[in-house]
Design a protein around this motif. Structure first.
Motif, mmCIF file in Angstrom:
data_model
loop_
_atom_site.group_PDB
_atom_site.id
_atom_site.type_symbol
_atom_site.label_atom_id
_atom_site.label_comp_id
_atom_site.label_asym_id
_atom_site.label_seq_id
_atom_site.Cartn_x
_atom_site.Cartn_y
_atom_site.Cartn_z
ATOM 1 N N UNK A 199 -54.396 81.263 40.368
ATOM 2 C CA UNK A 199 -55.235 81.068 41.366
ATOM 3 C C UNK A 199 -55.829 79.404 41.180
ATOM 4 N N UNK A 200 -55.929 78.945 40.260
ATOM 5 C CA UNK A 200 -56.158 77.694 40.062
ATOM 6 C C UNK A 200 -56.497 77.239 38.690
ATOM 7 N N UNK A 201 -57.420 75.900 38.473
ATOM 8 C CA UNK A 201 -57.520 75.584 37.144
ATOM 9 C C UNK A 201 -59.013 74.911 37.094
ATOM 10 N N UNK A 202 -59.376 74.570 35.851
ATOM 11 C CA UNK A 202 -60.540 73.846 35.795
ATOM 12 C C UNK A 202 -60.519 72.489 34.919
ATOM 13 N N UNK A 203 -61.189 71.561 35.005
ATOM 14 C CA UNK A 203 -61.372 70.385 34.165
ATOM 15 C C UNK A 203 -62.729 70.232 33.595
ATOM 16 N N UNK A 204 -62.839 69.858 32.485
ATOM 17 C CA UNK A 204 -64.320 69.420 31.884
ATOM 18 C C UNK A 204 -64.179 68.333 31.100
ATOM 19 N N UNK A 205 -65.348 67.598 30.927
ATOM 20 C CA UNK A 205 -65.520 66.443 30.269
ATOM 21 C C UNK A 205 -66.703 66.130 29.816
ATOM 22 N N UNK A 206 -66.806 65.215 28.552
ATOM 23 C CA UNK A 206 -68.030 64.746 28.091
ATOM 24 C C UNK A 206 -67.908 63.403 27.332
ATOM 25 N N UNK A 207 -69.136 62.922 27.303
ATOM 26 C CA UNK A 207 -69.193 61.670 26.362
ATOM 27 C C UNK A 207 -69.222 61.884 25.239
ATOM 28 N N UNK A 208 -68.324 61.165 24.444
ATOM 29 C CA UNK A 208 -68.483 61.149 22.860
ATOM 30 C C UNK A 208 -69.960 60.411 22.462
ATOM 31 N N UNK A 209 -70.444 59.654 22.893
ATOM 32 C CA UNK A 209 -71.544 58.864 22.536
ATOM 33 C C UNK A 209 -72.711 58.813 23.465
ATOM 34 N N UNK A 210 -73.875 59.000 23.598
ATOM 35 C CA UNK A 210 -74.872 59.029 24.400
ATOM 36 C C UNK A 210 -75.280 57.997 25.054
ATOM 37 N N UNK A 211 -75.716 57.772 26.257
ATOM 38 C CA UNK A 211 -76.046 56.641 26.996
ATOM 39 C C UNK A 211 -77.438 56.401 27.335
ATOM 40 N N UNK A 212 -78.153 57.327 27.179
ATOM 41 C CA UNK A 212 -79.634 57.398 27.211
ATOM 42 C C UNK A 212 -80.207 57.130 28.557
ATOM 43 N N UNK A 213 -79.307 56.757 29.441
ATOM 44 C CA UNK A 213 -79.915 56.780 30.609
ATOM 45 C C UNK A 213 -79.062 57.760 31.671
ATOM 46 N N UNK A 214 -79.401 57.942 32.898
ATOM 47 C CA UNK A 214 -78.545 58.901 33.800
ATOM 48 C C UNK A 214 -77.349 58.279 34.023
ATOM 49 N N UNK A 215 -76.321 59.232 33.738
ATOM 50 C CA UNK A 215 -74.867 58.823 33.873
ATOM 51 C C UNK A 215 -74.256 59.922 34.827
#
Length: 417
Positions: A199-215
């Motif tokens: 049917x399909x696939x999904x991708x996920x992501x994350x930041x290893x380090x916080x940026x402290x502001x909206x990203x």
């Protein structure tokens, strides 16, 4: 009917009968408004005498949020923003004051952690004399004043706040700045997986380090020189879903994820073949039960994962592992498309831990292990039985002993004085 706006109090003139009928509640309203105004001056630290403080959309829509409202002789409205709203609002904060439509925007200024920061007090000339406050108090951090500018050195998260400048000598507010300290994003970590093939696939992501502001994250998926539609996951904010445009494609997929904030951007790109990301979810509802009168057997059953959409045309094979709790070494059994198996070599009376994994029969990788279940083979219950023969023998024995005791000669029996 005439209407007036005075220091954030919306006053509506009413008839004499209404004034008399609502005299008591009128006094309550005035007192309430005075309390709210005093609270606004202390807590919001915006320096606007008895002013209404709202976001722009709250003002245009009649005012919602942290408002105190009462209606009597006067119609009174006073609104106070929370510190969380002021510090975290993505939109600008605006102020309405003194009976005229005059708005002052608290603009957001993003700065990099560890840098030196300059804040300009509106459009005042270089020779203007101003004073600054942060969150309503004097600026205590290391700083320098140059005309209408406030300069901070080596800023950190502790410098976050709402900065206001006032022109001397009358102390009129000229500007309000919401200072937000952060860092540019680094390359995000990206993984893609198909647990619902084909049917399909999904991708996920994350930041290893916080940026402290909206990203924010921008996602682009390419296949065979065309861009594919990307759907955001309704639950996981850092996940998107993509439908396979075709099955058994020989063209690779390319996924680019770009992290963007006010201080910079960074991206990461991965490419993969369709078959390499197929990984089912673990089997569900795993059960293990003992088999009556079999002290070394356990019956194990399970269901295919509910996320696998077409088990008939894309069957799964399974991998079973089990071990007694007293040992660390697993025993394994690979099965075709069966969803049950009988363990025949279990240790009698020992508790076992059992798990199952799944995989497409042709492509992809094994799923994670299912939730572990525990079971113990059947144990025979020991029941103590007293036979009729044993009862009869005991009765005869006691009778003989009693008869012999009575037949002893008198001289042999103990004498008592």
């Amino acid at each position: 009917m005439q209407r007036y706006m005075l220091c954030g109090l919306k006053i509506v003139e009413k008839t004499e009968s209404e004034m008399m009928a609502n005299l008591v509640t009128s006094l309550c309203c005035v007192v309430l408004a005075a309390v709210v105004v005093a609270y606004a001056q202390r807590r919001s630290q915006l320096g606007l005498l008895a002013c209404m403080v709202m976001r722009h959309e709250d003002i245009t829509q009649g005012g919602v949020g942290a408002c105190a409202y009462a209606q009597a002789y006067y119609t009174c409205v006073a609104c106070v923003p929370s510190a969380h709203d002021l510090m975290n609002a993505d939109d600008s904060v605006e102020f309405k004051r003194s009976g005229r439509e005059q708005f002052q925007v608290a603009r957001i200024q993003y700065e990099r952690m560890g840098s030196d920061v300059t804040m300009q007090c509106g459009s005042l000339d270089n020779d203007a004399s101003v004073s600054w406050k942060v969150n309503g108090t004097d600026v205590k951090a290391q700083h320098r004043l140059e005309g209408p500018r406030l300069m901070l050195t080596q800023v950190s998260l502790g410098h976050n706040g709402l900065y206001s400048c006032f022109q001397n000598p009358h102390g009129e507010r000229r500007d309000t700045i919401n200072l937000r300290i952060g860092v540019p994003p680094k390359e995000p970590t990206v993984t893609c997986r198909s647990n619902a093939y084909p049917k399909g696939f999904y991708c996920s992501w994350h930041q290893l380090y916080p940026t402290y502001i909206p990203t924010n994250f921008e996602i682009d998926v390419q296949h065979n020189q065309r861009s594919l539609e990307v759907q955001k996951d309704p639950v996981h904010k850092n996940r998107c879903h993509v439908r396979f445009p075709e099955v058994f494609s020989s063209f690779p997929y390319t996924v680019n994820v770009t992290a963007v904030n006010a201080l910079g951007k960074a991206f990461f790109t991965i490419s993969f073949e369709e078959s390499s990301i197929v990984k089912p979810d673990p089997p569900e509802r795993v059960m293990a039960t003992p088999i009556r009168y079999n002290t070394r057997r356990l019956e194990v059953s399970w269901h295919s994962p509910a996320t696998w959409p077409d088990i008939d045309n894309f069957p799964l094979k399974y991998f079973l592992r089990y071990r007694p709790l007293i040992r660390e070494q697993w025993q394994h059994v690979e099965l075709s498309d069966s969803t049950s198996h009988t363990i025949t070599d279990a240790y009698a009376g020992k508790e076992y831990i059992i798990q199952v994994a799944a995989k497409d029969t042709e492509i992809g990788t094994w799923s994670d292990w299912s939730v572990a279940v525990h079971a113990t083979p059947w144990i025979e219950e020991l029941v103590q039985i007293t036979s009729t023969t044993e009862v009869e023998f005991l009765t005869v024995y006691l009778s003989i002993c009693f008869t012999l005791a009575l037949s002893f000669p008198v001289s042999l029996q103990p004498q008592y004085e």
